[in-house]
Design a protein around this motif. Structure first.
Motif, PDB file in Angstrom:
ATOM      1  N   ASP A   1       0.872  -1.304   0.012  1.00  0.00           N
ATOM      2  CA  ASP A   1      -0.131   0.082  -0.079  1.00  0.00           C
ATOM      3  C   ASP A   1       0.994   1.187   0.036  1.00  0.00           C
ATOM      4  O   ASP A   1       0.454   2.203  -0.538  1.00  0.00           O
ATOM      5  N   ARG A   2       2.012   1.270   0.803  1.00  0.00           N
ATOM      6  CA  ARG A   2       2.869   2.274   0.603  1.00  0.00           C
ATOM      7  C   ARG A   2       4.384   1.838   0.431  1.00  0.00           C
ATOM      8  O   ARG A   2       4.583   0.974   0.878  1.00  0.00           O
ATOM      9  N   ILE A   3       5.053   2.382  -0.130  1.00  0.00           N
ATOM     10  CA  ILE A   3       6.348   2.198  -0.578  1.00  0.00           C
ATOM     11  C   ILE A   3       7.249   3.616  -0.047  1.00  0.00           C
ATOM     12  O   ILE A   3       6.934   4.930  -0.564  1.00  0.00           O
ATOM     13  N   VAL A   4       8.038   3.294   0.675  1.00  0.00           N
ATOM     14  CA  VAL A   4       8.698   4.524   1.412  1.00  0.00           C
ATOM     15  C   VAL A   4      10.183   4.599   1.070  1.00  0.00           C
ATOM     16  O   VAL A   4      10.830   3.497   1.017  1.00  0.00           O
ATOM     17  N   PHE A   5      10.728   5.744   0.934  1.00  0.00           N
ATOM     18  CA  PHE A   5      12.083   6.073   0.476  1.00  0.00           C
ATOM     19  C   PHE A   5      12.653   7.056   1.257  1.00  0.00           C
ATOM     20  O   PHE A   5      11.867   7.890   1.952  1.00  0.00           O
ATOM     21  N   SER A   6      14.157   7.030   1.550  1.00  0.00           N
ATOM     22  CA  SER A   6      14.680   8.133   2.213  1.00  0.00           C
ATOM     23  C   SER A   6      14.886   9.195   1.243  1.00  0.00           C
ATOM     24  O   SER A   6      14.997   8.929   0.069  1.00  0.00           O
ATOM     25  N   SER A   7      14.809  10.422   1.624  1.00  0.00           N
ATOM     26  CA  SER A   7      14.762  11.546   0.568  1.00  0.00           C
ATOM     27  C   SER A   7      16.273  11.824   0.332  1.00  0.00           C
ATOM     28  O   SER A   7      17.010  12.505   1.198  1.00  0.00           O
ATOM     29  N   ASN A   8      16.951  11.100  -0.619  1.00  0.00           N
ATOM     30  CA  ASN A   8      18.467  11.437  -0.899  1.00  0.00           C
ATOM     31  C   ASN A   8      18.619  11.576  -2.101  1.00  0.00           C
ATOM     32  O   ASN A   8      17.803  11.214  -3.136  1.00  0.00           O
TER      33      ASN A   8
ATOM     34  N   ASN B   1      16.498  10.403  -8.120  1.00  0.00           N
ATOM     35  CA  ASN B   1      16.879   9.768  -9.404  1.00  0.00           C
ATOM     36  C   ASN B   1      15.690   8.702  -9.834  1.00  0.00           C
ATOM     37  O   ASN B   1      15.319   8.775 -11.017  1.00  0.00           O
ATOM     38  N   LEU B   2      15.515   7.832  -8.859  1.00  0.00           N
ATOM     39  CA  LEU B   2      14.484   6.754  -9.253  1.00  0.00           C
ATOM     40  C   LEU B   2      13.053   6.977  -8.652  1.00  0.00           C
ATOM     41  O   LEU B   2      12.105   6.508  -9.765  1.00  0.00           O
ATOM     42  N   MET B   3      12.692   7.739  -7.847  1.00  0.00           N
ATOM     43  CA  MET B   3      11.136   7.703  -7.666  1.00  0.00           C
ATOM     44  C   MET B   3      10.281   8.370  -8.656  1.00  0.00           C
ATOM     45  O   MET B   3       9.284   7.762  -8.781  1.00  0.00           O
ATOM     46  N   PRO B   4      10.676   9.781  -9.234  1.00  0.00           N
ATOM     47  CA  PRO B   4      10.075   9.879 -10.346  1.00  0.00           C
ATOM     48  C   PRO B   4       9.651   9.124 -11.533  1.00  0.00           C
ATOM     49  O   PRO B   4       8.456   8.941 -11.836  1.00  0.00           O
ATOM     50  N   ARG B   5      10.593   8.135 -11.878  1.00  0.00           N
ATOM     51  CA  ARG B   5      10.239   7.275 -12.996  1.00  0.00           C
ATOM     52  C   ARG B   5       9.371   6.298 -12.660  1.00  0.00           C
ATOM     53  O   ARG B   5       8.597   5.832 -13.225  1.00  0.00           O
TER      54      ARG B   5
ATOM     55  N   SER C   1       1.017   9.772  -7.978  1.00  0.00           N
ATOM     56  CA  SER C   1       1.658  11.305  -7.845  1.00  0.00           C
ATOM     57  C   SER C   1       2.340  11.041  -6.375  1.00  0.00           C
ATOM     58  O   SER C   1       1.787  10.658  -5.269  1.00  0.00           O
ATOM     59  N   PRO C   2       3.715  10.947  -6.414  1.00  0.00           N
ATOM     60  CA  PRO C   2       4.407  11.039  -5.179  1.00  0.00           C
ATOM     61  C   PRO C   2       4.292  11.944  -4.166  1.00  0.00           C
ATOM     62  O   PRO C   2       4.100  13.227  -4.569  1.00  0.00           O
ATOM     63  N   ILE C   3       4.593  11.750  -3.001  1.00  0.00           N
ATOM     64  CA  ILE C   3       4.629  12.862  -1.779  1.00  0.00           C
ATOM     65  C   ILE C   3       6.079  12.705  -1.371  1.00  0.00           C
ATOM     66  O   ILE C   3       6.572  11.814  -0.767  1.00  0.00           O
ATOM     67  N   SER C   4       6.739  13.942  -1.624  1.00  0.00           N
ATOM     68  CA  SER C   4       8.172  13.713  -1.492  1.00  0.00           C
ATOM     69  C   SER C   4       8.525  14.868  -0.166  1.00  0.00           C
ATOM     70  O   SER C   4       7.840  15.869   0.327  1.00  0.00           O
ATOM     71  N   ASP C   5       9.731  14.549   0.289  1.00  0.00           N
ATOM     72  CA  ASP C   5      10.263  15.327   1.591  1.00  0.00           C
ATOM     73  C   ASP C   5       9.048  15.528   2.736  1.00  0.00           C
ATOM     74  O   ASP C   5       9.104  16.534   3.349  1.00  0.00           O
ATOM     75  N   VAL C   6       8.656  14.351   3.078  1.00  0.00           N
ATOM     76  CA  VAL C   6       7.797  14.562   4.141  1.00  0.00           C
ATOM     77  C   VAL C   6       8.625  14.849   5.500  1.00  0.00           C
ATOM     78  O   VAL C   6       9.625  14.209   5.654  1.00  0.00           O
ATOM     79  N   CYS C   7       7.970  15.835   6.086  1.00  0.00           N
ATOM     80  CA  CYS C   7       8.911  15.972   7.425  1.00  0.00           C
ATOM     81  C   CYS C   7       7.868  15.839   8.741  1.00  0.00           C
ATOM     82  O   CYS C   7       8.520  16.139   9.784  1.00  0.00           O
TER      83      CYS C   7
ATOM     84  N   LYS D   1      -2.280   3.422  -3.573  1.00  0.00           N
ATOM     85  CA  LYS D   1      -0.994   3.300  -3.276  1.00  0.00           C
ATOM     86  C   LYS D   1      -0.342   4.470  -3.050  1.00  0.00           C
ATOM     87  O   LYS D   1      -0.601   5.440  -4.044  1.00  0.00           O
ATOM     88  N   LEU D   2       0.557   4.748  -2.400  1.00  0.00           N
ATOM     89  CA  LEU D   2       1.564   6.099  -2.184  1.00  0.00           C
ATOM     90  C   LEU D   2       2.927   5.629  -2.011  1.00  0.00           C
ATOM     91  O   LEU D   2       3.416   4.711  -1.717  1.00  0.00           O
ATOM     92  N   LEU D   3       3.560   6.436  -2.894  1.00  0.00           N
ATOM     93  CA  LEU D   3       5.091   6.504  -2.895  1.00  0.00           C
ATOM     94  C   LEU D   3       5.367   7.943  -2.111  1.00  0.00           C
ATOM     95  O   LEU D   3       5.116   9.079  -2.215  1.00  0.00           O
ATOM     96  N   LEU D   4       6.254   7.640  -0.888  1.00  0.00           N
ATOM     97  CA  LEU D   4       6.671   8.701  -0.147  1.00  0.00           C
ATOM     98  C   LEU D   4       8.212   8.633  -0.146  1.00  0.00           C
ATOM     99  O   LEU D   4       8.842   7.664   0.161  1.00  0.00           O
ATOM    100  N   SER D   5       8.775   9.970   0.127  1.00  0.00           N
ATOM    101  CA  SER D   5      10.128  10.059   0.491  1.00  0.00           C
ATOM    102  C   SER D   5      10.088  11.065   1.676  1.00  0.00           C
ATOM    103  O   SER D   5       9.278  11.701   2.027  1.00  0.00           O
ATOM    104  N   ILE D   6      11.150  10.581   2.693  1.00  0.00           N
ATOM    105  CA  ILE D   6      11.100  11.121   3.812  1.00  0.00           C
ATOM    106  C   ILE D   6      12.224  11.905   4.262  1.00  0.00           C
ATOM    107  O   ILE D   6      13.446  11.486   3.895  1.00  0.00           O
ATOM    108  N   ARG D   7      12.033  13.221   4.733  1.00  0.00           N
ATOM    109  CA  ARG D   7      13.154  14.143   4.867  1.00  0.00           C
ATOM    110  C   ARG D   7      13.621  13.720   6.188  1.00  0.00           C
ATOM    111  O   ARG D   7      13.245  13.929   7.494  1.00  0.00           O
ATOM    112  N   ALA D   8      14.821  13.143   6.184  1.00  0.00           N
ATOM    113  CA  ALA D   8      15.653  12.524   7.493  1.00  0.00           C
ATOM    114  C   ALA D   8      15.771  13.755   8.416  1.00  0.00           C
ATOM    115  O   ALA D   8      15.931  13.236   9.580  1.00  0.00           O
ATOM    116  N   ALA D   9      16.267  14.704   8.041  1.00  0.00           N
ATOM    117  CA  ALA D   9      16.658  15.758   8.952  1.00  0.00           C
ATOM    118  C   ALA D   9      15.324  15.980  10.177  1.00  0.00           C
ATOM    119  O   ALA D   9      15.579  16.655  11.013  1.00  0.00           O
ATOM    120  N   SER D  10      14.165  15.842   9.774  1.00  0.00           N
ATOM    121  CA  SER D  10      12.977  15.904  10.453  1.00  0.00           C
ATOM    122  C   SER D  10      12.728  14.842  11.621  1.00  0.00           C
ATOM    123  O   SER D  10      11.675  14.776  12.398  1.00  0.00           O
TER     124      SER D  10
END
Length: 316
Positions: free
Chosen positions: A87-94, A99-103, A111-117, A144-153
């Protein structure tokens, strides 16, 4: 019904990227248990580390020479097969993710949700926009959701004392692709990594020259700190862009951030405003950086920096 979540682990071939453990903290706000996928070539050195991620059930391992250099085309082929089951695929925002999440998103028509803080219990995700001046709240009705996580947060999770998660080795058919890997040029750093350091000393245009930037290096060495820079300092040629902190550079959140000769433009603040303690040294008392600082010193940096460095050196 429990969400099925897949965490994508990025790495440098020897160990996981530092951002992954912060991403684990974010993942645990969404689910109690989750699966992990790691891809690349000759992954044996990393597997015990990945298997020690807390609350990870299964680690899917895809080892193939074509995945060694993290090119978006073959990696996307791999992830397309896995996405179907989650249901959810999660990446670190780096860099790798950008490079690969937009593709992957385009291939999945998501529609991805990037830099989640920040993550709300109701499924609302917060992310910075307009150089961090506005925090946008986003919800989605996509299946389904594609998420990238802003590690600094997010704080880093601690690895378990021993490997626990199960390993499942997979093989995936990778289609021929036209992109060709040529080489990577990696700058070797003798100081702590900027993205992971507890203390960062950054210099700005106020230093005036590449030679004067040595004052930043000297203070950083006394504190065992990483060295950063504003975009103005990078553009002026004082340091390479590997040091840049800000909207178009690295986004960091160290325990202590020391800004020297940095005015505090919005774009720079976007990269370090989550630091626990911010210290600014600038001779302009109206510099915007002071509004975001916990401690500020209005002084000539060429006068005070050598004194501070000398004092710290005698305390060692």
């Amino acid at each position: 019904m429990q969400l099925k979540l897949l965490l994508v682990v990025t790495h440098n071939g020897k160990k996981m990227d530092d951002q992954v453990l912060s991403t684990v903290t974010a993942v645990k706000q969404m689910v109690d248990h989750f699966d992990v996928i790691i891809f690349g070539h000759q992954l044996d050195k990393i597997l015990n580390q990945v298997r020690s991620i807390p609350d990870a059930n299964t680690v899917f391992v895809i080892d193939d020479p074509k995945l060694k250099n993290f090119l978006a085309e073959p990696v996307t082929d791999v992830l397309l097969e896995m996405v179907k089951s989650y249901d959810r695929i999660v990446f670190s925002s780096n860099t790798s993710t950008k490079n690969l999440m937009p593709r992957l998103a385009a291939k999945c028509d998501i529609s991805p949700i990037s830099d989640v803080c920040a993550i709300d219990k109701k499924g609302v995700f917060k992310r910075p926009i307009y150089a961090g001046n506005i925090i946008e709240s986003v919800s989605s009705q996509q299946k389904k959701l594609l998420l990238s996580i802003r590690a600094a947060s997010f704080n880093k999770s601690s690895l378990l004392d021993k490997p626990v998660a199960k390993i499942k080795k997979c093989s995936v058919q990778i289609k021929p692709y036209k992109t060709k890997y040529i080489k990577s040029k990696i700058t070797k750093m003798t100081r702590p990594d900027l993205s992971a350091a507890k203390i960062v000393v950054s210099g700005g245009r106020g230093l005036g020259s590449e030679k004067s930037f040595d004052l930043v290096y000297e203070l950083a060495d006394c504190l065992n700190a990483a060295v950063g820079a504003s975009r103005a300092a990078v553009d002026a040629g004082f340091v390479s862009n590997d040091f840049q902190v800000g909207q178009t550079g690295k986004i960091i959140a160290p325990e202590v951030y020391i800004a020297i000769g940095i005015s505090g433009a919005i774009q720079h603040l976007a990269g370090m405003k989550d630091s626990q303690v911010i210290i600014a040294i600038n001779q302009d008392e109206d510099a915007p950086i002071f509004k975001s600082s916990d401690y500020g010193l209005v002084a000539d940096l060429f006068d005070v920096l050598p004194k501070i460095t000398k004092h710290l050196a005698t305390k060692k």
